[in-house]
Design an enzyme around this catalytic site. Sequence first.
Site, PDB file in Angstrom:
ATOM      1  N   GLU A  31      -1.170 -15.189  -8.224  1.00 29.29           N
ATOM      2  CA  GLU A  31      -1.207 -14.116  -9.178  1.00 29.29           C
ATOM      3  C   GLU A  31      -2.248 -12.903  -9.253  1.00 29.29           C
ATOM      4  O   GLU A  31      -2.089 -12.020  -9.489  1.00 29.29           O
ATOM      5  CB  GLU A  31      -1.329 -14.818 -10.728  1.00 29.29           C
ATOM      6  CG  GLU A  31      -1.241 -14.010 -11.969  1.00 29.29           C
ATOM      7  CD  GLU A  31       0.246 -13.221 -12.215  1.00 29.29           C
ATOM      8  OE1 GLU A  31       0.354 -12.073 -11.900  1.00 29.29           O
ATOM      9  OE2 GLU A  31       1.234 -13.996 -12.397  1.00 29.29           O
TER      10      GLU A  31
ATOM     11  N   LYS B 260      -0.097  -4.528  -1.933  1.00 32.37           N
ATOM     12  CA  LYS B 260       0.236  -5.025  -3.284  1.00 32.37           C
ATOM     13  C   LYS B 260       1.728  -4.577  -3.619  1.00 32.37           C
ATOM     14  O   LYS B 260       2.467  -5.244  -3.987  1.00 32.37           O
ATOM     15  CB  LYS B 260      -0.419  -4.506  -4.361  1.00 32.37           C
ATOM     16  CG  LYS B 260      -1.998  -5.153  -4.666  1.00 32.37           C
ATOM     17  CD  LYS B 260      -2.919  -4.104  -5.441  1.00 32.37           C
ATOM     18  CE  LYS B 260      -4.109  -4.934  -5.604  1.00 32.37           C
ATOM     19  NZ  LYS B 260      -5.259  -3.833  -6.234  1.00 32.37           N
TER      20      LYS B 260
END
Lengths: 430, 430
Positions: free
Chosen positions: B131, B207
Amino acid sequence: MMRTRPLKVALLGCGVVGSEVARIMTTHAGDLAARIGAPVELAGVAVRRPAKVREGIAQELITTDAKALVSRGDIDVVVEVIGGIEPARTLITTAFEHGASVVSANKALLAEDGATLYAAAEKHGRDLYFEAAVAGAIPLIRPLRESLAGDKVNRVLGIVNGTTNFILDKMDTSGAGYSEALDEATALGYAEADPTADVEAFDAAAKAAILAGIAFHTRVRLDDVYREGMTEVTAADFASAKQMGCTIKLLAICERAADGRSVTARVHPAMIPLSHPLASVREAYNAVFVEAEAAGRLMFYGPGAGGSPTASAVLGDLVAVCRNKLAEATGPGESVYTQLPVSPMGEVVTRYHISLDVADKPGVLAHVATVFAEHGVSIDTVRQTGKDGEASLVVVTHRAPDAALSGTVEALRKLDTVRGVASIMRVEGE
Amino acid sequence: MMRTRPLKVALLGCGVVGSEVARIMTTHAGDLAARIGAPVELAGVAVRRPAKVREGIAQELITTDAKALVSRGDIDVVVEVIGGIEPARTLITTAFEHGASVVSANKALLAEDGATLYAAAEKHGRDLYFEAAVAGAIPLIRPLRESLAGDKVNRVLGIVNGTTNFILDKMDTSGAGYSEALDEATALGYAEADPTADVEAFDAAAKAAILAGIAFHTRVRLDDVYREGMTEVTAADFASAKQMGCTIKLLAICERAADGRSVTARVHPAMIPLSHPLASVREAYNAVFVEAEAAGRLMFYGPGAGGSPTASAVLGDLVAVCRNKLAEATGPGESVYTQLPVSPMGEVVTRYHISLDVADKPGVLAHVATVFAEHGVSIDTVRQTGKDGEASLVVVTHRAPDAALSGTVEALRKLDTVRGVASIMRVEGE
């Protein structure tokens, strides 16, 4: 590796949400199977009106006997989207007794008696998931239960009811009164024929109870939540809010007390600054701020209701619960280890915006200010306007316990020089 | 029921994030134990500089031999916060071989070679959670992997790099140029001494690769992501954006093609309308929009970097992975079943905002318009301003494949009447 024997799903309720769940289970069967690791099969649908034609659902799956469906013994997951306390509670506990896990969208039941459901799930080693119960498709329960499981949540502040946000947004942008805005919401399908659950904030209060319980790892029931509806918000309140650089939202606020020894949960209309991100949440959208010690301030935003968004949340849970079932594991259960008590509203620290109708003569402000001082409430700003012997006094306080603030208002009502309290509204989000 | 034997955690790296993870593991040990169902114990901390004083971490836990630490065999979870490709990759795969699950914040490694990590986790029946690799404390990976597991994500659009958002926000609000804004970001600690990874968008591209892979259930590597940095954005670009009612953000955009047969992932500066929620994401905050078929448009907002927020994400994963370990289960692994290919940038459909320096004489617009037409690019608006024989032409196109748009620009450069292409920027979020 794909298991070929399908997992069996029983659907309780086939209204707006249920029919969408059934539709997506059919149209996206391949994706769901790939993500779960086994196919899922709709094994039965319990409805009240079996004669109604339900496109895409085989007639032989339809039953009016929900109890028999959840008791079959071969059901892996029961999806409950009928709502209300009974028969939903009995059906869910019966489902657990017969080995099923449960995905529910039932905020009222979870807020009223979540403990019974959790206990039944734990006793039988099954899952209870309910992402769809709060804020529709917005992932909120899972982030709170899992993503923030290593953090300490101090505050949850949000718009969790789309109907009332739509009404307040209309009042704000068009200057409409409450009734007029409600009529528009009803005409557009945002408000139900009987809007009580929304406008009196029972719906938002149930969600606040669920959020507070999960955020603070303690048990919070609907009765623990202070609740004020938004039916008395007026166009004049919006005008006052604008003068302060604010708008008005119906907020659900769950807070850990400053000393960490208790929590509070409340739902009421409040003024918030236009610069606050919640101020720009328009129409029927929902948005929730979560403030955590390490994470800081997070916001989650999206459609808070509707068949498709709610079905998305139900199906996300369905995938998770099915995966757990295949792994012979369960996800997080009830977490109430902190046993923090819920304090009454009087102990909540907040600010008031008070509009008073007063006599337009010397000394009134001194009288009023004395009352505030006697209750230990410090005044932030006062604005006085007057004409024809009547005057209005708008007082915004500093932060104080709600009991002191409401005590002040009661005392003000008794002053000879105060003709009436035109409105009281809390100020939040600063 | 609390297990008393603690779960053992090895920490690789003890910088800004690692030291915060260690601190919270100590100060919130009781909460973590209650949420996991067993205490967690810091069993070792691998660092490069063992002599450095680390408050709250016992000296005997410190080691420089990370390989030995992850190979001990009694470690339940390895937390990797050293970053980079090697030795991180070898340490993580070694950890799996020795029975540990892994929590990582390593976006570069996951984007470069996530497949190797996933394969090692699966082979040894362990968890790989990350995460913290995307958008700091903002729950994004878990919502995508789990909450939206029953839905079909079509688009992810977000601001995923705080440093560049800080710089662009400064340029927007103060009119500063890029260098000046970068200096301020560096002085305030938002930019590193060598800002390349941020300003050239390597960080955001990593990302985007991670988000695209998870969102579309296919494998997307860093090399698959089209990348443009933001070092060439000028104050003039911001002025142009303002004239269009837009601002400029560095966006990560992952999309499913209209025909559903491929996906794209890209990172570049783009103009977005001021009315778009991403336009008001200020300073170093991150925010990500997710558009899913049933859920609709969701937004996740919060601090995208920093020691505490990143530690919050790491610890949330740590709790999940520890729970799985106790249940002898694992969470979701790699999901690449769609095997959707990643299309090149030329196939992305977007809009261009093009500023041209042109000769101020009749017929120029006709020449320019002909070039657009020849490339099948339709013009939305043209604005012409001129003085002293020089003129500027600002063209905003309708949506077209990027290859057609860039082909148009190349052809424009060759026109005698076009003195130069002052700037090109894509327009998104409409």
